[in-house]
Design a protein around this motif. Structure first.
Motif, PDB file in Angstrom:
ATOM      1  N   ILE A   1       0.865  -1.179   0.000  1.00  0.00           N
ATOM      2  CA  ILE A   1       0.000   0.000   0.000  1.00  0.00           C
ATOM      3  C   ILE A   1       0.902   1.229   0.000  1.00  0.00           C
ATOM      4  O   ILE A   1       1.846   1.319   0.789  1.00  0.00           O
ATOM      5  CB  ILE A   1      -0.938   0.016   1.220  1.00  0.00           C
ATOM      6  N   PHE A   2       0.607   2.158  -0.885  1.00  0.00           N
ATOM      7  CA  PHE A   2       1.344   3.415  -0.977  1.00  0.00           C
ATOM      8  C   PHE A   2       0.416   4.516  -0.479  1.00  0.00           C
ATOM      9  O   PHE A   2      -0.731   4.608  -0.914  1.00  0.00           O
ATOM     10  CB  PHE A   2       1.704   3.718  -2.440  1.00  0.00           C
ATOM     11  N   TYR A   3       0.929   5.347   0.421  1.00  0.00           N
ATOM     12  CA  TYR A   3       0.168   6.484   0.927  1.00  0.00           C
ATOM     13  C   TYR A   3       0.967   7.723   0.577  1.00  0.00           C
ATOM     14  O   TYR A   3       2.135   7.861   0.975  1.00  0.00           O
ATOM     15  CB  TYR A   3      -0.039   6.370   2.440  1.00  0.00           C
ATOM     16  N   GLU A   4       0.362   8.611  -0.188  1.00  0.00           N
ATOM     17  CA  GLU A   4       1.065   9.777  -0.709  1.00  0.00           C
ATOM     18  C   GLU A   4       0.290  11.042  -0.374  1.00  0.00           C
ATOM     19  O   GLU A   4      -0.925  11.071  -0.500  1.00  0.00           O
ATOM     20  CB  GLU A   4       1.197   9.659  -2.231  1.00  0.00           C
ATOM     21  N   VAL A   5       1.013  12.076   0.057  1.00  0.00           N
ATOM     22  CA  VAL A   5       0.412  13.378   0.336  1.00  0.00           C
ATOM     23  C   VAL A   5       1.246  14.419  -0.409  1.00  0.00           C
ATOM     24  O   VAL A   5       2.475  14.455  -0.253  1.00  0.00           O
ATOM     25  CB  VAL A   5       0.386  13.705   1.842  1.00  0.00           C
ATOM     26  N   TYR A   6       0.568  15.243  -1.180  1.00  0.00           N
ATOM     27  CA  TYR A   6       1.223  16.281  -1.971  1.00  0.00           C
ATOM     28  C   TYR A   6       0.796  17.652  -1.484  1.00  0.00           C
ATOM     29  O   TYR A   6      -0.310  17.827  -0.977  1.00  0.00           O
ATOM     30  CB  TYR A   6       0.871  16.107  -3.459  1.00  0.00           C
ATOM     31  N   ARG A   7       1.679  18.625  -1.636  1.00  0.00           N
ATOM     32  CA  ARG A   7       1.395  20.001  -1.231  1.00  0.00           C
ATOM     33  C   ARG A   7       0.113  20.501  -1.883  1.00  0.00           C
ATOM     34  O   ARG A   7      -0.710  21.159  -1.259  1.00  0.00           O
ATOM     35  CB  ARG A   7       2.571  20.899  -1.607  1.00  0.00           C
ATOM     36  N   ASP A   8      -0.078  20.154  -3.157  1.00  0.00           N
ATOM     37  CA  ASP A   8      -1.265  20.555  -3.915  1.00  0.00           C
ATOM     38  C   ASP A   8      -1.324  19.715  -5.187  1.00  0.00           C
ATOM     39  O   ASP A   8      -0.467  18.854  -5.408  1.00  0.00           O
ATOM     40  CB  ASP A   8      -1.244  22.064  -4.237  1.00  0.00           C
ATOM     41  N   ARG A   9      -2.338  19.949  -5.992  1.00  0.00           N
ATOM     42  CA  ARG A   9      -2.525  19.153  -7.216  1.00  0.00           C
ATOM     43  C   ARG A   9      -1.347  19.324  -8.175  1.00  0.00           C
ATOM     44  O   ARG A   9      -0.928  18.385  -8.837  1.00  0.00           O
ATOM     45  CB  ARG A   9      -3.843  19.557  -7.879  1.00  0.00           C
ATOM     46  N   GLU A  10      -0.793  20.536  -8.250  1.00  0.00           N
ATOM     47  CA  GLU A  10       0.365  20.769  -9.132  1.00  0.00           C
ATOM     48  C   GLU A  10       1.563  19.933  -8.691  1.00  0.00           C
ATOM     49  O   GLU A  10       2.294  19.402  -9.521  1.00  0.00           O
ATOM     50  CB  GLU A  10       0.732  22.254  -9.168  1.00  0.00           C
ATOM     51  N   ALA A  11       1.776  19.787  -7.387  1.00  0.00           N
ATOM     52  CA  ALA A  11       2.872  18.951  -6.893  1.00  0.00           C
ATOM     53  C   ALA A  11       2.657  17.494  -7.304  1.00  0.00           C
ATOM     54  O   ALA A  11       3.611  16.799  -7.670  1.00  0.00           O
ATOM     55  CB  ALA A  11       2.997  19.076  -5.377  1.00  0.00           C
ATOM     56  N   PHE A  12       1.413  17.031  -7.256  1.00  0.00           N
ATOM     57  CA  PHE A  12       1.120  15.673  -7.715  1.00  0.00           C
ATOM     58  C   PHE A  12       1.417  15.542  -9.204  1.00  0.00           C
ATOM     59  O   PHE A  12       2.049  14.574  -9.647  1.00  0.00           O
ATOM     60  CB  PHE A  12      -0.343  15.306  -7.442  1.00  0.00           C
ATOM     61  N   GLU A  13       0.981  16.510  -9.987  1.00  0.00           N
ATOM     62  CA  GLU A  13       1.222  16.459 -11.431  1.00  0.00           C
ATOM     63  C   GLU A  13       2.712  16.514 -11.748  1.00  0.00           C
ATOM     64  O   GLU A  13       3.189  15.821 -12.651  1.00  0.00           O
ATOM     65  CB  GLU A  13       0.450  17.575 -12.124  1.00  0.00           C
ATOM     66  N   GLU A  14       3.462  17.301 -10.979  1.00  0.00           N
ATOM     67  CA  GLU A  14       4.916  17.346 -11.140  1.00  0.00           C
ATOM     68  C   GLU A  14       5.527  15.986 -10.799  1.00  0.00           C
ATOM     69  O   GLU A  14       6.425  15.507 -11.487  1.00  0.00           O
ATOM     70  CB  GLU A  14       5.514  18.446 -10.269  1.00  0.00           C
ATOM     71  N   HIS A  15       5.041  15.355  -9.748  1.00  0.00           N
ATOM     72  CA  HIS A  15       5.489  13.999  -9.385  1.00  0.00           C
ATOM     73  C   HIS A  15       5.267  13.042 -10.546  1.00  0.00           C
ATOM     74  O   HIS A  15       6.156  12.263 -10.894  1.00  0.00           O
ATOM     75  CB  HIS A  15       4.723  13.530  -8.139  1.00  0.00           C
ATOM     76  N   GLU A  16       4.117  13.109 -11.153  1.00  0.00           N
ATOM     77  CA  GLU A  16       3.786  12.208 -12.262  1.00  0.00           C
ATOM     78  C   GLU A  16       4.682  12.427 -13.480  1.00  0.00           C
ATOM     79  O   GLU A  16       4.888  11.512 -14.265  1.00  0.00           O
ATOM     80  CB  GLU A  16       2.321  12.384 -12.658  1.00  0.00           C
ATOM     81  N   ARG A  17       5.234  13.627 -13.652  1.00  0.00           N
ATOM     82  CA  ARG A  17       6.098  13.945 -14.798  1.00  0.00           C
ATOM     83  C   ARG A  17       7.551  13.542 -14.585  1.00  0.00           C
ATOM     84  O   ARG A  17       8.333  13.515 -15.533  1.00  0.00           O
ATOM     85  CB  ARG A  17       6.049  15.447 -15.098  1.00  0.00           C
ATOM     86  N   GLN A  18       7.940  13.248 -13.369  1.00  0.00           N
ATOM     87  CA  GLN A  18       9.344  12.965 -13.058  1.00  0.00           C
ATOM     88  C   GLN A  18       9.818  11.674 -13.734  1.00  0.00           C
ATOM     89  O   GLN A  18       9.080  10.688 -13.805  1.00  0.00           O
ATOM     90  CB  GLN A  18       9.542  12.840 -11.548  1.00  0.00           C
ATOM     91  N   PRO A  19      11.068  11.658 -14.217  1.00  0.00           N
ATOM     92  CA  PRO A  19      11.603  10.446 -14.865  1.00  0.00           C
ATOM     93  C   PRO A  19      11.556   9.216 -13.965  1.00  0.00           C
ATOM     94  O   PRO A  19      11.258   8.115 -14.442  1.00  0.00           O
ATOM     95  CB  PRO A  19      13.048  10.821 -15.213  1.00  0.00           C
ATOM     96  N   HIS A  20      11.833   9.378 -12.679  1.00  0.00           N
ATOM     97  CA  HIS A  20      11.809   8.225 -11.778  1.00  0.00           C
ATOM     98  C   HIS A  20      10.387   7.688 -11.610  1.00  0.00           C
ATOM     99  O   HIS A  20      10.192   6.476 -11.509  1.00  0.00           O
ATOM    100  CB  HIS A  20      12.448   8.551 -10.419  1.00  0.00           C
ATOM    101  N   THR A  21       9.401   8.568 -11.608  1.00  0.00           N
ATOM    102  CA  THR A  21       8.011   8.114 -11.521  1.00  0.00           C
ATOM    103  C   THR A  21       7.603   7.427 -12.812  1.00  0.00           C
ATOM    104  O   THR A  21       6.952   6.376 -12.778  1.00  0.00           O
ATOM    105  CB  THR A  21       7.070   9.295 -11.217  1.00  0.00           C
ATOM    106  N   ARG A  22       7.977   8.001 -13.943  1.00  0.00           N
ATOM    107  CA  ARG A  22       7.649   7.392 -15.244  1.00  0.00           C
ATOM    108  C   ARG A  22       8.268   5.988 -15.318  1.00  0.00           C
ATOM    109  O   ARG A  22       7.642   5.044 -15.779  1.00  0.00           O
ATOM    110  CB  ARG A  22       8.143   8.259 -16.405  1.00  0.00           C
ATOM    111  N   ARG A  23       9.518   5.877 -14.867  1.00  0.00           N
ATOM    112  CA  ARG A  23      10.194   4.572 -14.879  1.00  0.00           C
ATOM    113  C   ARG A  23       9.431   3.573 -14.008  1.00  0.00           C
ATOM    114  O   ARG A  23       9.192   2.432 -14.408  1.00  0.00           O
ATOM    115  CB  ARG A  23      11.626   4.735 -14.373  1.00  0.00           C
ATOM    116  N   PHE A  24       9.052   4.017 -12.798  1.00  0.00           N
ATOM    117  CA  PHE A  24       8.302   3.133 -11.909  1.00  0.00           C
ATOM    118  C   PHE A  24       6.998   2.686 -12.560  1.00  0.00           C
ATOM    119  O   PHE A  24       6.670   1.499 -12.574  1.00  0.00           O
ATOM    120  CB  PHE A  24       8.010   3.835 -10.576  1.00  0.00           C
ATOM    121  N   LEU A  25       6.241   3.622 -13.104  1.00  0.00           N
ATOM    122  CA  LEU A  25       4.950   3.287 -13.715  1.00  0.00           C
ATOM    123  C   LEU A  25       5.126   2.370 -14.915  1.00  0.00           C
ATOM    124  O   LEU A  25       4.328   1.455 -15.124  1.00  0.00           O
ATOM    125  CB  LEU A  25       4.202   4.567 -14.104  1.00  0.00           C
TER     126      LEU A  25
END
Length: 89
Positions: A39-63
Motif C-alpha cells: 500500500i502506498f500512501y502519498e500526500v502532496y502540497r497541492d494538485r500541481e505537486a502531484f502532477e509534477e510527481h507524475e512527470r518525473q523520470p523516476h516516476t515514469r520509470r516506476f509506472l
C-alpha cells in the motif's frame, strides 16, 4: 519477484526524497499476512505537486516497470478531513 519490485520502489522513493519538495509524504507499506501486497500512501502540497510527481523520470520509470510485477492496482484520491500530521486543507 517481490524483492525486485521492492528494489524498484526503494530506488523510486530515493529519487522522490531528493527531487520532490512538493511530495510531503510518500509512505510504502507491507500488509501483514499478505506478503505480495503493498500500500502506498502519498500526500502532496497541492494538485500541481502531484502532477509534477507524475512527470518525473523516476516516476515514469516506476509506472512503466510496475506491470512486470503487479497483477492489479487501484488509485484512490482522498479529500482530507480531520487529521493529525497533515497540512491543513
Amino acid at each position: 519477484m517481490v524483492a525486485a519490485f521492492d528494489q524498484l520502489v526503494a530506488e523510486t522513493v530515493e529519487s522522490i526524497i531528493e527531487n520532490e519538495p512538493g511530495t510531503l509524504v510518500y509512505a510504502t507499506n507491507t500488509v501483514e499476512g499478505e506478503p505480495l501486497s503493498r500500500i502506498f500512501y502519498e500526500v502532496y502540497r497541492d494538485r500541481e505537486a502531484f502532477e509534477e510527481h507524475e512527470r518525473q523520470p523516476h516516476t515514469r520509470r516506476f509506472l512503466d516497470q510496475r506491470s512486470e510485477y503487479v497483477a492489479s492496482f487501484r488509485v484512490e484520491f482522498l479529500a482530507p478531513a480531520v487529521s493529525k500530521g497533515l497540512p491543513a486543507a
